[in-house]
Design a protein around this motif. Structure first.
Motif, PDB file in Angstrom:
ATOM      1  N   VAL A  54       0.836  -1.201   0.000  1.00  0.00           N
ATOM      2  CA  VAL A  54       0.000   0.000   0.000  1.00  0.00           C
ATOM      3  C   VAL A  54       0.869   1.247   0.000  1.00  0.00           C
ATOM      4  O   VAL A  54       0.647   2.184  -0.775  1.00  0.00           O
ATOM      5  CB  VAL A  54      -0.953   0.009   1.217  1.00  0.00           C
ATOM      6  N   ARG A  55       1.873   1.268   0.851  1.00  0.00           N
ATOM      7  CA  ARG A  55       2.753   2.442   0.920  1.00  0.00           C
ATOM      8  C   ARG A  55       3.548   2.625  -0.368  1.00  0.00           C
ATOM      9  O   ARG A  55       3.790   3.749  -0.812  1.00  0.00           O
ATOM     10  CB  ARG A  55       3.676   2.307   2.122  1.00  0.00           C
ATOM     11  N   LEU A  85       1.720   6.842  -6.624  1.00  0.00           N
ATOM     12  CA  LEU A  85       0.628   7.774  -6.901  1.00  0.00           C
ATOM     13  C   LEU A  85       1.055   9.215  -6.637  1.00  0.00           C
ATOM     14  O   LEU A  85       0.641  10.137  -7.346  1.00  0.00           O
ATOM     15  CB  LEU A  85      -0.588   7.425  -6.049  1.00  0.00           C
ATOM     16  N   GLU A  86       1.884   9.394  -5.630  1.00  0.00           N
ATOM     17  CA  GLU A  86       2.407  10.732  -5.344  1.00  0.00           C
ATOM     18  C   GLU A  86       3.281  11.216  -6.490  1.00  0.00           C
ATOM     19  O   GLU A  86       3.213  12.387  -6.894  1.00  0.00           O
ATOM     20  CB  GLU A  86       3.195  10.734  -4.042  1.00  0.00           C
ATOM     21  N   VAL A 131       1.313  13.634  -0.110  1.00  0.00           N
ATOM     22  CA  VAL A 131       1.776  13.022   1.130  1.00  0.00           C
ATOM     23  C   VAL A 131       2.470  14.068   1.983  1.00  0.00           C
ATOM     24  O   VAL A 131       3.410  14.727   1.518  1.00  0.00           O
ATOM     25  CB  VAL A 131       2.735  11.849   0.854  1.00  0.00           C
ATOM     26  N   ARG A 132       2.005  14.213   3.203  1.00  0.00           N
ATOM     27  CA  ARG A 132       2.667  15.083   4.174  1.00  0.00           C
ATOM     28  C   ARG A 132       3.253  14.170   5.237  1.00  0.00           C
ATOM     29  O   ARG A 132       2.508  13.668   6.095  1.00  0.00           O
ATOM     30  CB  ARG A 132       1.679  16.072   4.779  1.00  0.00           C
ATOM     31  N   PRO A 133       4.562  13.918   5.179  1.00  0.00           N
ATOM     32  CA  PRO A 133       5.196  12.963   6.100  1.00  0.00           C
ATOM     33  C   PRO A 133       4.865  13.254   7.559  1.00  0.00           C
ATOM     34  O   PRO A 133       4.959  14.392   8.008  1.00  0.00           O
ATOM     35  CB  PRO A 133       6.687  13.140   5.809  1.00  0.00           C
ATOM     36  N   GLY A 134       4.452  12.204   8.259  1.00  0.00           N
ATOM     37  CA  GLY A 134       4.131  12.358   9.660  1.00  0.00           C
ATOM     38  C   GLY A 134       2.805  13.021   9.924  1.00  0.00           C
ATOM     39  O   GLY A 134       2.429  13.239  11.075  1.00  0.00           O
TER      40      GLY A 134
END
Length: 229
Positions: A54-55, A61-62, A69-72
């Motif tokens: 998934v990741r 996709l990013e 995606v905003r890390p964290g």
């Protein structure tokens, strides 16, 4: 030593690709809407896979601009972005121009018939207001040239940019007639049948750029450009 039937690496790759294709389709068709948060656990449960594929799928996709995606913090479906769509449209037009240039010299009668049939299906879908059918038929029309060209690099580029355009299409297609594209498709077939690779290539490119706005007022995500029809 016996050759293993399947390796763990292959399994993960297949799962990642499956997750990527499923998520991409859900974003393109609007099942996952712009701004919607994507939760790893929920995606794993839905797709029936572990967090790793998934990741990996989300990372891809990013890369192609479908998620942010905003890390964290969070992962969300990207908003519709006029600049990204314009860039994707230019690249797609160039790739489809190349596809026609490479395919026309080796097109067979069956290929030309397939293009004519899918264009008829495209026209029927437009007449009946079937947006999904029109998009599918348009994709099938252009896929004939891409398939015959058999250029793996070209196909890889289109794999990245086309989903963004199809997503924009679904957001705007209900307000477009698309009738001009039926005639443009017919012209591409006519030129291809005559063996005019350069003419067909130019016509294919023009078809993908036909509905580009003459002037985009700004780069705000809320204003989507017309997708190519």
């Amino acid at each position: 030593m016996p050759i293993p039937c399947r390796s763990a690496g292959t399994d993960r790759s297949l799962l990642r690709d499956q997750a990527f294709r499923t998520l991409r389709a859900a974003i393109v068709d609007g099942t996952l809407e712009p701004g919607e948060r994507l939760n790893d656990a929920e995606l794993c449960a839905w797709l029936g896979v572990s967090r790793t594929p998934v990741r990996e799928a989300v990372a891809r996709l990013e890369q192609i601009g479908l998620v942010t995606v905003r890390p964290g913090s969070s992962t969300t479906v990207s908003p519709l972005d006029v600049r990204a769509a314009a860039e994707a449209q230019s690249v797609a037009a160039a790739m489809h121009e190349l596809a026609a240039r490479e395919a026309v010299p080796v097109l067979g009668d069956a290929d030309l018939e397939a293009m004519t049939t899918t264009n008829d299906r495209f026209a029927d879908a437009l007449d009946s207001g079937d947006i999904e059918g029109a998009i599918d038929a348009d994709g099938a029309f252009h896929a004939v040239l891409v398939d015959v060209a058999a250029n793996s690099r070209l196909r890889a580029v289109l794999e990245d940019v086309t989903p963004l355009l199809r997503r924009m299409e679904r957001a705007r297609f209900g307000s477009l007639t698309g009738r001009a594209s039926v005639a443009q498709h017919a012209r591409i077939v006519e030129l291809a049948r005559a063996g005019d690779a350069e003419g067909a290539a130019r016509a294919n490119r023009e078809n993908w750029l036909t509905l580009r706005p003459d002037d985009s007022p700004d780069d705000s995500p809320e204003q989507e450009p017309h997708a190519p029809r």
